[in-house]
Design a protein around this motif. Structure first.
Motif: not given
Length: 78
Positions: A73-77, A42-51, A30-34, A38-40
C-alpha cells in the motif's frame, strides 16, 4: 536510512527486516500520512531494497501478511 548509515542498517543490513516491520506498522496504524513528503522517502527506501532481490525477499518474508500488504500500500500510494 536513506544515506545507508551502517549504524542504522546494522551489520550486513541485519536491521532492515525490523525497519520494514516498523514502516509497515506505521502504515497499518495510519501513522504515515500519504501527503507528507517523508512518506515518499520511506517508499523510496523500500523500493531501493526491492531492487536487491535476496535482501528484499529476506525483509518481506519476516513480515506478517498484513504488514506485507501495508508495504505494498505504501508503494502504491507514494
Amino acid at each position: 536510512m536513506s544515506s545507508n548509515n551502517p549504524i542504522v542498517l546494522g551489520p550486513n543490513n541485519s536491521n532492515l527486516p525490523k525497519i520494514f516491520s516498523i514502516i509497515a506498522d506505521g502504515e497499518i496504524n495510519e501513522a504515515i500520512k500519504h501527503e507528507d513528503p517523508c512518506t515518499k522517502r520511506l517508499a523510496n527506501v523500500v523500493r531501493q531494497v526491492q531492487t536487491s532481490g535476496g535482501l528484499w525477499t529476506e525483509c518481506i518474508s519476516q513480515l506478517s501478511a498484513d504488514q506485507q500488504g501495508a508495504i505494498q500500500e505504501l508503494l502504491n500510494s507514494a
